[in-house]
Every structure is written in structure tokens, then in C-alpha cells.
Write a protein that holds these residues in place. Structure first.
Motif, PDB file in Angstrom:
ATOM      1  N   GLU A   7       0.831  -1.203   0.000  1.00 10.84           N
ATOM      2  CA  GLU A   7       0.000   0.000   0.000  1.00 10.84           C
ATOM      3  C   GLU A   7       0.867   1.255   0.000  1.00 10.84           C
ATOM      4  N   ALA A   8       1.950   1.238   0.778  1.00 11.80           N
ATOM      5  CA  ALA A   8       2.851   2.396   0.832  1.00 11.80           C
ATOM      6  C   ALA A   8       3.445   2.681  -0.546  1.00 11.80           C
ATOM      7  N   HIS A 127       3.938  17.987  13.180  1.00  8.67           N
ATOM      8  CA  HIS A 127       4.240  16.606  13.575  1.00  8.67           C
ATOM      9  C   HIS A 127       4.208  15.674  12.353  1.00  8.67           C
ATOM     10  N   GLU A 128       3.199  15.831  11.498  1.00  8.75           N
ATOM     11  CA  GLU A 128       3.106  15.002  10.290  1.00  8.75           C
ATOM     12  C   GLU A 128       4.285  15.274   9.367  1.00  8.75           C
ATOM     13  N   LEU A 129       4.635  16.521   9.233  1.00  5.73           N
ATOM     14  CA  LEU A 129       5.760  16.888   8.381  1.00  5.73           C
ATOM     15  C   LEU A 129       7.065  16.307   8.913  1.00  5.73           C
ATOM     16  N   VAL A 133       9.508  13.686   6.982  1.00  3.77           N
ATOM     17  CA  VAL A 133      10.926  13.966   6.754  1.00  3.77           C
ATOM     18  C   VAL A 133      11.798  12.842   7.308  1.00  3.77           C
ATOM     19  N   GLU A 134      11.504  12.385   8.506  1.00  5.14           N
ATOM     20  CA  GLU A 134      12.290  11.297   9.108  1.00  5.14           C
ATOM     21  C   GLU A 134      12.202  10.023   8.274  1.00  5.14           C
ATOM     22  N   THR A 135      11.003   9.694   7.817  1.00  8.87           N
ATOM     23  CA  THR A 135      10.821   8.495   6.996  1.00  8.87           C
ATOM     24  C   THR A 135      11.595   8.615   5.690  1.00  8.87           C
ATOM     25  N   PHE A 136      11.516   9.763   5.032  1.00 12.97           N
ATOM     26  CA  PHE A 136      12.214   9.925   3.764  1.00 12.97           C
ATOM     27  C   PHE A 136      13.728  10.008   3.945  1.00 12.97           C
ATOM     28  N   ARG A 137      14.187  10.537   5.048  1.00 10.66           N
ATOM     29  CA  ARG A 137      15.647  10.504   5.324  1.00 10.66           C
ATOM     30  C   ARG A 137      16.119   9.064   5.448  1.00 10.66           C
ATOM     31  N   LYS A 138      15.337   8.264   6.159  1.00 13.67           N
ATOM     32  CA  LYS A 138      15.688   6.857   6.342  1.00 13.67           C
ATOM     33  C   LYS A 138      15.691   6.125   4.999  1.00 13.67           C
TER      34      LYS A 138
END
Length: 148
Positions: A7-8, A127-129, A133-138
Motif C-alpha cells: 500500500e505504501a 508533527h506530520e511533516l 521527513v524522518e521516513t524519507f531521510r531513512k
């Protein structure tokens, strides 16, 4: 996890499609009328990756070398990129971004940013942003590591 990851991936693809469509329709910058999205992408790749060979650019964009050659020829004629022989392999060319190319990217990036602010401005909280950002950095770190 497999279903959630599927789904992601699907959501990411859809966001890319709708986001690209939105940006292409809403950004009113002269350079977007002069240069194709693929040409802008070449400039972005060179800005983030540094000088690259034609074949590496083709690989990153997922196109045949002839498509990259055509793009690079036009970008070089416009003074946005320069090419020279690879000191390690005289048969290969290395392409690099010029100051004019970097300036064009800056103008393009600011227009995209302004468009996204107008679209999302009050619909995504801090918070969502931050989570995004953390997810995309990872993901970026994982992809950079896998690319080596």
C-alpha cells in the motif's frame, strides 16, 4: 507488513503522479516552458550526485543512452551543463552542472516550493511533516547504501 508495504508503494506512486500533474499545471515559470521535466531532472541529478558519465545518467533516469545524449546536447548548447573526457577512461565523457544550470535549478525549486506551500500549507501539521521527513531521510539512506 507485506500488505502495508505494498500500500505504501502504491500510495507513493500515486502521490508522485498527482504531485507531478499538480506542479506541472500550477507552476508558472518561464523555464518550465523552455525545458522538459526530463531535462530539469538531469540537472537535479547532477546537482545532487556531482559529475557523472552519460551512461550513469542514463541508468539513473532509466532511459537509453541516446535519450541522454539528446538531452545533454541541448543542455550543453544552453550552457547548463559542460562535458569533458573522463581522466580515468578517455573513451567516456563526464558531465557537470554549470553555474547557469545551478541557477536555473534554484528558480525551478523555488517555484515548486511555492506551489507546494499553496497546496499543503495548512493541511499538514508540523508533527506530520516531521514524521514524513524522518521516513524519507531513512529511505534515502537505505537507497544510497544499496546503490553502492
Amino acid at each position: 507488513m507485506k500488505e502495508q508495504l505494498k500500500e505504501a508503494v502504491e500510495l507513493f506512486e500515486e502521490v508522485m503522479i498527482y504531485g507531478t500533474e499538480h506542479v506541472m499545471k500550477s507552476v508558472d515559470v518561464d523555464i518550465w516552458k523552455e525545458y522538459s521535466p526530463e531535462q530539469i531532472q538531469v540537472l537535479k541529478i547532477l546537482a545532487t550526485q556531482g559529475p557523472l558519465s552519460n551512461s550513469k545518467l542514463a541508468e539513473i533516469q532509466g532511459v537509453h543512452k541516446s535519450a541522454i545524449s539528446t538531452r545533454l546536447k541541448k543542455l550543453e548548447q544552453m550552457g547548463l551543463v559542460e562535458s569533458s573526457r573522463d581522466p580515468l577512461d578517455q573513451r567516456a565523457k563526464i558531465v557537470l552542472l554549470t553555474e547557469s544550470g545551478a541557477e536555473l535549478l534554484k528558480v525551478s525549486g523555488e517555484a515548486v516550493y511555492d506551489s507546494i506551500i499553496k497546496l499543503f500549507g495548512d493541511q499538514i501539521d508540523e508533527h506530520e511533516l516531521q514524521s514524513f521527513v524522518e521516513t524519507f531521510r531513512k529511505l534515502k539512506t537505505i537507497l544510497q547504501f544499496k546503490g553502492m
